[in-house]
Design a protein around this motif. Structure first.
Motif, mmCIF file in Angstrom:
data_model
loop_
_atom_site.group_PDB
_atom_site.id
_atom_site.type_symbol
_atom_site.label_atom_id
_atom_site.label_comp_id
_atom_site.label_asym_id
_atom_site.label_seq_id
_atom_site.Cartn_x
_atom_site.Cartn_y
_atom_site.Cartn_z
ATOM 1 N N ALA A 96 0.939 -1.415 -0.053
ATOM 2 C CA ALA A 96 -0.090 -0.113 0.273
ATOM 3 C C ALA A 96 0.774 1.312 0.096
ATOM 4 N N LEU A 97 2.065 1.212 0.641
ATOM 5 C CA LEU A 97 2.797 2.319 0.953
ATOM 6 C C LEU A 97 4.054 2.635 -0.569
ATOM 7 N N HIS A 98 4.220 1.358 -1.221
ATOM 8 C CA HIS A 98 5.101 1.224 -2.093
ATOM 9 C C HIS A 98 4.584 0.388 -3.278
ATOM 10 N N PRO A 99 3.557 0.867 -3.874
ATOM 11 C CA PRO A 99 2.730 -0.067 -4.790
ATOM 12 C C PRO A 99 3.945 -0.385 -6.231
ATOM 13 N N GLY A 100 3.544 -1.451 -6.540
ATOM 14 C CA GLY A 100 4.222 -2.455 -7.584
ATOM 15 C C GLY A 100 5.617 -2.563 -7.386
ATOM 16 N N ARG A 101 6.308 -2.531 -6.029
ATOM 17 C CA ARG A 101 7.555 -2.778 -5.672
ATOM 18 C C ARG A 101 7.646 -3.821 -4.700
ATOM 19 N N ILE A 102 6.725 -4.466 -4.424
ATOM 20 C CA ILE A 102 7.051 -5.631 -3.348
ATOM 21 C C ILE A 102 6.752 -6.749 -3.715
ATOM 22 N N ASP A 103 7.991 -7.703 -3.307
ATOM 23 C CA ASP A 103 8.041 -9.127 -3.506
ATOM 24 C C ASP A 103 8.025 -9.788 -2.111
ATOM 25 N N LEU A 104 7.358 -11.114 -2.250
ATOM 26 C CA LEU A 104 7.351 -11.750 -1.138
ATOM 27 C C LEU A 104 7.569 -13.174 -1.317
ATOM 28 N N GLY A 105 8.897 -13.709 -0.847
ATOM 29 C CA GLY A 105 9.306 -14.961 -1.010
ATOM 30 C C GLY A 105 9.051 -15.766 0.165
ATOM 31 N N LEU A 106 8.533 -17.024 0.155
ATOM 32 C CA LEU A 106 8.077 -17.884 0.893
ATOM 33 C C LEU A 106 8.791 -18.964 1.139
ATOM 34 N N GLY A 107 9.259 -19.424 2.309
ATOM 35 C CA GLY A 107 9.829 -20.818 2.607
ATOM 36 C C GLY A 107 9.454 -21.610 3.844
ATOM 37 N N ARG A 108 9.849 -22.747 3.928
ATOM 38 C CA ARG A 108 9.106 -23.733 5.226
ATOM 39 C C ARG A 108 10.031 -24.078 6.303
#
Length: 337
Positions: A96-108
Protein backbone atom coordinates in the motif's frame (compact mmCIF):
# COMPACT_ATOMS: atom_id res chain seq x y z
CA UNK A 1 23.60 -11.47 -18.70
CA UNK A 2 20.29 -12.28 -17.03
CA UNK A 3 18.81 -9.77 -14.55
CA UNK A 4 20.75 -9.50 -11.30
CA UNK A 5 19.36 -8.79 -7.84
CA UNK A 6 20.75 -8.40 -4.32
CA UNK A 7 20.14 -10.64 -1.31
CA UNK A 8 21.23 -8.72 1.78
CA UNK A 9 21.47 -10.64 5.05
CA UNK A 10 22.26 -7.34 6.81
CA UNK A 11 25.55 -8.74 8.15
CA UNK A 12 26.76 -7.60 11.57
CA UNK A 13 30.58 -7.54 11.49
CA UNK A 14 32.63 -8.21 14.60
CA UNK A 15 32.93 -4.95 16.53
CA UNK A 16 29.77 -3.49 14.99
CA UNK A 17 26.07 -3.38 15.92
CA UNK A 18 22.71 -4.41 14.48
CA UNK A 19 21.73 -0.75 14.15
CA UNK A 20 24.75 -0.05 11.97
CA UNK A 21 24.11 -3.20 9.96
CA UNK A 22 20.58 -2.04 9.15
CA UNK A 23 21.84 1.43 8.23
CA UNK A 24 24.35 -0.26 5.95
CA UNK A 25 21.49 -2.18 4.33
CA UNK A 26 19.76 1.06 3.44
CA UNK A 27 22.97 2.44 1.99
CA UNK A 28 23.53 -0.74 -0.02
CA UNK A 29 19.95 -0.68 -1.33
CA UNK A 30 20.36 2.88 -2.59
CA UNK A 31 23.65 1.85 -4.20
CA UNK A 32 22.07 -1.21 -5.84
CA UNK A 33 19.19 0.88 -7.15
CA UNK A 34 21.58 3.40 -8.72
CA UNK A 35 23.59 0.58 -10.30
CA UNK A 36 20.56 -1.07 -11.93
CA UNK A 37 19.95 -4.18 -9.84
CA UNK A 38 16.38 -5.46 -10.22
CA UNK A 39 15.49 -6.43 -6.63
CA UNK A 40 16.72 -6.00 -3.08
CA UNK A 41 15.71 -8.84 -0.79
CA UNK A 42 16.28 -9.44 2.92
CA UNK A 43 15.91 -12.73 4.79
CA UNK A 44 14.34 -13.90 8.04
CA UNK A 45 16.86 -15.47 10.41
CA UNK A 46 16.61 -15.72 14.20
CA UNK A 47 19.05 -16.22 17.06
CA UNK A 48 21.98 -15.39 14.78
CA UNK A 49 24.22 -12.57 16.08
CA UNK A 50 25.66 -11.97 12.61
CA UNK A 51 22.34 -11.26 10.83
CA UNK A 52 20.21 -8.17 11.64
CA UNK A 53 17.13 -8.82 9.48
CA UNK A 54 15.05 -11.01 11.82
CA UNK A 55 12.12 -8.56 11.77
CA UNK A 56 12.13 -8.74 8.00
CA UNK A 57 9.04 -6.68 7.20
CA UNK A 58 10.24 -3.90 9.52
CA UNK A 59 13.70 -3.91 7.95
CA UNK A 60 12.17 -3.83 4.46
CA UNK A 61 10.02 -0.85 5.40
CA UNK A 62 13.21 0.96 6.44
CA UNK A 63 14.78 0.15 3.06
CA UNK A 64 11.70 0.85 0.96
CA UNK A 65 11.22 4.39 2.22
CA UNK A 66 14.85 5.20 1.36
CA UNK A 67 14.59 3.94 -2.25
CA UNK A 68 12.34 4.75 -5.19
CA UNK A 69 12.36 2.19 -8.00
CA UNK A 70 14.12 -1.05 -7.03
CA UNK A 71 11.81 -3.91 -6.05
CA UNK A 72 11.93 -4.69 -2.33
CA UNK A 73 11.22 -8.12 -0.96
CA UNK A 74 11.71 -10.98 1.45
CA UNK A 75 13.97 -13.82 0.50
CA UNK A 76 12.34 -14.97 2.52
CA UNK A 77 9.67 -15.09 5.13
CA UNK A 78 9.67 -18.44 6.91
CA UNK A 79 5.92 -18.98 6.85
CA UNK A 80 5.73 -21.73 9.50
CA UNK A 81 6.82 -19.08 12.02
CA UNK A 82 3.78 -16.90 11.33
CA UNK A 83 0.03 -16.85 10.82
CA UNK A 84 -0.64 -16.20 7.10
CA UNK A 85 -2.99 -13.32 7.96
CA UNK A 86 -0.21 -11.48 9.81
CA UNK A 87 2.15 -11.78 6.84
CA UNK A 88 -0.61 -10.66 4.46
CA UNK A 89 -1.16 -7.56 6.60
CA UNK A 90 2.57 -6.80 6.89
CA UNK A 91 3.29 -7.11 3.18
CA UNK A 92 -0.06 -5.60 2.28
CA UNK A 93 1.05 -2.55 4.27
CA UNK A 94 4.33 -2.43 2.35
CA UNK A 95 2.47 -2.74 -0.96
CA UNK A 96 0.00 0.00 0.00
CA UNK A 97 2.88 2.35 0.78
CA UNK A 98 5.10 1.28 -2.15
CA UNK A 99 2.77 0.00 -4.91
CA UNK A 100 4.26 -2.17 -7.63
CA UNK A 101 7.53 -2.74 -5.77
CA UNK A 102 6.92 -5.51 -3.22
CA UNK A 103 8.03 -9.16 -3.48
CA UNK A 104 7.26 -11.88 -0.94
CA UNK A 105 9.38 -15.02 -1.00
CA UNK A 106 8.06 -17.83 1.19
CA UNK A 107 10.05 -20.68 2.73
CA UNK A 108 9.12 -23.59 5.00
CA UNK A 109 12.33 -23.81 7.06
CA UNK A 110 12.38 -22.13 10.49
CA UNK A 111 15.35 -19.90 9.65
CA UNK A 112 16.89 -20.68 13.01
CA UNK A 113 17.71 -23.44 15.49
CA UNK A 114 15.22 -25.59 17.38
CA UNK A 115 15.37 -23.49 20.55
CA UNK A 116 14.42 -20.28 18.76
CA UNK A 117 11.85 -22.10 16.62
CA UNK A 118 10.13 -23.33 19.77
CA UNK A 119 10.26 -19.84 21.29
CA UNK A 120 8.50 -18.41 18.24
CA UNK A 121 5.96 -21.14 17.60
CA UNK A 122 5.55 -22.58 21.12
CA UNK A 123 4.45 -25.83 19.49
CA UNK A 124 6.55 -27.46 16.76
CA UNK A 125 3.98 -30.16 15.98
CA UNK A 126 2.67 -29.68 12.43
CA UNK A 127 1.89 -32.04 9.60
CA UNK A 128 3.91 -31.88 6.39
CA UNK A 129 0.98 -30.45 4.41
CA UNK A 130 0.63 -27.29 6.49
CA UNK A 131 3.05 -25.13 4.48
CA UNK A 132 1.22 -25.56 1.15
CA UNK A 133 -2.09 -24.80 2.87
CA UNK A 134 -0.61 -21.72 4.49
CA UNK A 135 0.70 -20.48 1.15
CA UNK A 136 -2.71 -20.89 -0.48
CA UNK A 137 -4.38 -19.14 2.45
CA UNK A 138 -1.91 -16.26 2.20
CA UNK A 139 -2.51 -15.86 -1.54
CA UNK A 140 -6.26 -15.69 -0.89
CA UNK A 141 -5.79 -12.76 1.50
CA UNK A 142 -4.36 -10.69 -1.35
CA UNK A 143 -7.41 -11.19 -3.56
CA UNK A 144 -9.99 -8.36 -3.71
CA UNK A 145 -12.74 -8.79 -1.15
CA UNK A 146 -16.19 -9.98 -2.13
CA UNK A 147 -19.62 -9.24 -0.69
CA UNK A 148 -20.21 -11.01 2.61
CA UNK A 149 -16.54 -11.85 3.23
CA UNK A 150 -16.10 -12.00 7.01
CA UNK A 151 -12.31 -12.07 7.21
CA UNK A 152 -9.96 -9.88 5.21
CA UNK A 153 -6.41 -8.57 5.38
CA UNK A 154 -6.40 -4.80 5.91
CA UNK A 155 -4.09 -3.71 4.36
CA UNK A 156 -3.58 -6.63 2.00
CA UNK A 157 -6.78 -7.37 0.13
CA UNK A 158 -6.45 -6.27 -3.48
CA UNK A 159 -2.80 -5.23 -3.10
CA UNK A 160 -0.20 -6.22 -5.70
CA UNK A 161 2.41 -8.43 -4.03
CA UNK A 162 4.60 -10.69 -6.16
CA UNK A 163 4.76 -14.07 -4.39
CA UNK A 164 7.69 -16.47 -4.80
CA UNK A 165 8.33 -19.94 -3.42
CA UNK A 166 11.81 -20.47 -2.00
CA UNK A 167 13.56 -23.78 -1.59
CA UNK A 168 16.71 -25.85 -1.35
CA UNK A 169 15.10 -29.17 -2.33
CA UNK A 170 12.48 -30.53 -4.70
CA UNK A 171 9.64 -29.82 -2.25
CA UNK A 172 9.51 -26.10 -2.99
CA UNK A 173 10.01 -26.76 -6.69
CA UNK A 174 6.92 -28.98 -6.81
CA UNK A 175 4.81 -26.50 -4.85
CA UNK A 176 5.86 -23.55 -7.03
CA UNK A 177 5.08 -25.58 -10.15
CA UNK A 178 1.62 -26.64 -8.93
CA UNK A 179 0.67 -23.10 -7.87
CA UNK A 180 2.16 -21.44 -10.95
CA UNK A 181 4.53 -19.19 -8.98
CA UNK A 182 8.12 -18.08 -9.60
CA UNK A 183 10.74 -20.18 -7.83
CA UNK A 184 13.96 -19.10 -6.09
CA UNK A 185 16.53 -21.76 -5.19
CA UNK A 186 19.03 -21.28 -2.34
CA UNK A 187 22.05 -22.41 -4.35
CA UNK A 188 24.26 -19.84 -2.60
CA UNK A 189 24.45 -22.12 0.46
CA UNK A 190 22.71 -25.41 -0.47
CA UNK A 191 23.40 -26.20 -4.14
CA UNK A 192 23.14 -29.98 -3.94
CA UNK A 193 19.68 -30.41 -5.51
CA UNK A 194 19.72 -27.28 -7.66
CA UNK A 195 19.55 -28.86 -11.10
CA UNK A 196 17.09 -31.56 -10.08
CA UNK A 197 14.76 -28.98 -8.51
CA UNK A 198 14.95 -26.68 -11.54
CA UNK A 199 14.16 -29.51 -13.95
CA UNK A 200 11.23 -30.71 -11.88
CA UNK A 201 9.82 -27.17 -11.55
CA UNK A 202 9.97 -26.51 -15.28
CA UNK A 203 8.60 -29.91 -16.19
CA UNK A 204 5.58 -29.72 -13.89
CA UNK A 205 4.81 -25.99 -14.08
CA UNK A 206 1.16 -25.06 -14.48
CA UNK A 207 0.40 -21.53 -15.76
CA UNK A 208 -1.60 -19.38 -13.35
CA UNK A 209 -3.13 -15.94 -13.17
CA UNK A 210 0.12 -14.84 -11.52
CA UNK A 211 2.63 -16.38 -13.95
CA UNK A 212 2.34 -17.62 -17.53
CA UNK A 213 5.56 -19.62 -17.76
CA UNK A 214 8.18 -20.99 -15.35
CA UNK A 215 10.64 -18.50 -13.90
CA UNK A 216 13.68 -19.54 -11.84
CA UNK A 217 16.04 -17.38 -9.82
CA UNK A 218 19.24 -18.86 -8.39
CA UNK A 219 21.31 -17.61 -5.48
CA UNK A 220 25.03 -17.10 -6.01
CA UNK A 221 27.83 -15.68 -3.88
CA UNK A 222 29.84 -13.04 -5.73
CA UNK A 223 32.92 -11.50 -4.11
CA UNK A 224 34.52 -9.01 -6.49
CA UNK A 225 37.54 -6.80 -5.88
CA UNK A 226 40.24 -5.14 -7.93
CA UNK A 227 42.44 -8.25 -7.71
CA UNK A 228 41.84 -11.98 -7.33
CA UNK A 229 43.89 -12.03 -4.14
CA UNK A 230 41.83 -9.28 -2.51
CA UNK A 231 38.57 -10.96 -3.50
CA UNK A 232 39.73 -14.25 -1.96
CA UNK A 233 40.65 -12.37 1.23
CA UNK A 234 37.16 -10.83 1.41
CA UNK A 235 35.61 -14.26 0.79
CA UNK A 236 37.35 -15.62 3.89
CA UNK A 237 34.81 -13.84 6.12
CA UNK A 238 31.98 -15.94 4.69
CA UNK A 239 34.08 -19.08 4.86
CA UNK A 240 34.80 -18.51 8.54
CA UNK A 241 31.18 -17.62 9.33
CA UNK A 242 29.89 -20.72 7.59
CA UNK A 243 32.29 -23.05 9.38
CA UNK A 244 31.43 -21.42 12.72
CA UNK A 245 27.72 -21.91 12.06
CA UNK A 246 28.09 -25.56 11.03
CA UNK A 247 30.16 -26.23 14.15
CA UNK A 248 27.49 -24.75 16.41
CA UNK A 249 29.26 -21.44 17.06
CA UNK A 250 27.24 -18.78 15.23
CA UNK A 251 28.51 -15.26 15.76
CA UNK A 252 29.11 -11.93 14.11
CA UNK A 253 30.77 -11.81 10.69
CA UNK A 254 34.52 -12.38 11.18
CA UNK A 255 37.17 -10.07 9.80
CA UNK A 256 38.89 -11.41 6.66
CA UNK A 257 42.24 -13.19 6.91
CA UNK A 258 45.11 -13.54 4.48
CA UNK A 259 45.86 -17.23 4.98
CA UNK A 260 42.42 -18.84 5.05
CA UNK A 261 43.43 -21.93 3.12
CA UNK A 262 45.97 -22.90 5.77
CA UNK A 263 43.29 -22.64 8.47
CA UNK A 264 40.85 -25.11 6.90
CA UNK A 265 41.08 -28.79 7.84
CA UNK A 266 39.90 -31.65 5.62
CA UNK A 267 36.42 -31.71 7.13
CA UNK A 268 36.06 -27.95 6.80
CA UNK A 269 37.21 -28.03 3.20
CA UNK A 270 34.59 -30.64 2.35
CA UNK A 271 31.88 -28.53 4.01
CA UNK A 272 32.88 -25.39 2.12
CA UNK A 273 33.31 -27.14 -1.23
CA UNK A 274 29.81 -28.55 -0.90
CA UNK A 275 27.91 -25.56 0.50
CA UNK A 276 29.66 -22.69 -1.30
CA UNK A 277 30.09 -24.33 -4.70
CA UNK A 278 27.96 -21.60 -6.34
CA UNK A 279 30.43 -18.81 -5.71
CA UNK A 280 32.33 -16.50 -8.04
CA UNK A 281 35.34 -14.85 -6.43
CA UNK A 282 37.88 -12.61 -8.10
CA UNK A 283 38.78 -9.52 -10.09
CA UNK A 284 36.57 -8.14 -12.88
CA UNK A 285 38.44 -10.34 -15.35
CA UNK A 286 37.57 -13.40 -13.26
CA UNK A 287 34.03 -12.50 -12.27
CA UNK A 288 32.80 -11.70 -15.80
CA UNK A 289 33.35 -15.16 -17.33
CA UNK A 290 32.65 -16.95 -14.05
CA UNK A 291 29.19 -15.53 -13.62
CA UNK A 292 28.39 -15.80 -17.32
CA UNK A 293 29.34 -19.48 -17.23
CA UNK A 294 27.14 -20.10 -14.18
CA UNK A 295 24.16 -18.39 -15.81
CA UNK A 296 24.64 -20.24 -19.08
CA UNK A 297 25.16 -23.67 -17.54
CA UNK A 298 22.11 -23.43 -15.30
CA UNK A 299 19.74 -21.58 -17.64
CA UNK A 300 18.53 -19.39 -14.76
CA UNK A 301 16.08 -16.63 -15.61
CA UNK A 302 17.51 -14.39 -12.87
CA UNK A 303 20.40 -14.45 -10.41
CA UNK A 304 20.18 -13.29 -6.80
CA UNK A 305 23.64 -12.19 -5.66
CA UNK A 306 24.77 -12.13 -2.06
CA UNK A 307 28.08 -11.03 -0.54
CA UNK A 308 28.83 -11.33 3.17
CA UNK A 309 31.73 -8.86 3.17
CA UNK A 310 33.15 -7.52 6.43
CA UNK A 311 33.89 -3.97 5.28
CA UNK A 312 30.80 -2.11 4.06
CA UNK A 313 32.66 -0.03 1.49
CA UNK A 314 34.30 -3.16 0.09
CA UNK A 315 30.85 -4.77 -0.15
CA UNK A 316 29.52 -1.79 -2.08
CA UNK A 317 32.56 -1.92 -4.35
CA UNK A 318 31.95 -5.62 -5.01
CA UNK A 319 28.41 -4.96 -6.23
CA UNK A 320 29.72 -2.02 -8.26
CA UNK A 321 32.28 -4.19 -10.03
CA UNK A 322 29.65 -6.82 -10.75
CA UNK A 323 27.29 -4.20 -12.19
CA UNK A 324 30.05 -2.94 -14.46
CA UNK A 325 31.03 -6.35 -15.82
CA UNK A 326 27.37 -7.39 -16.24
CA UNK A 327 26.46 -4.19 -18.06
CA UNK A 328 23.63 -3.23 -15.71
CA UNK A 329 21.77 0.04 -16.16
CA UNK A 330 19.48 1.89 -13.76
CA UNK A 331 15.77 1.32 -14.10
CA UNK A 332 15.99 -2.30 -15.34
CA UNK A 333 13.67 -4.23 -13.00
CA UNK A 334 11.76 -6.85 -14.98
CA UNK A 335 9.03 -8.84 -13.25
CA UNK A 336 8.41 -12.50 -14.16
CA UNK A 337 5.34 -12.89 -16.33
Amino acid sequence: MVPLSVLDLSPVPEGSSTGQALRNSVDLARHAEALGYARFWMAEHHNMPGIASAATAVALAHVAVATETIRIGAGGIMLPNHAPLIIAEQFGTLAALHPGRIDLGLGRAPGTDQIAAHAMRRNLAADENQFPRDVVELIEYFRPTVAGQRLQAVPGAGEEVEIWILGSSTFGAQLAAILGLPYAFASHFAPGMMREAMALYRERFRPSERLAKPHVMLGVNVFAADTDAEARRLFSSLQQAFLNLRRGRPGKLPAPVEDMESRIDTYGRALLDDALACSVVGSPETVRPGLAAFAASTGADELMVTAQIFDHEARKRSFEILAEVAGLSAGAAPAPR
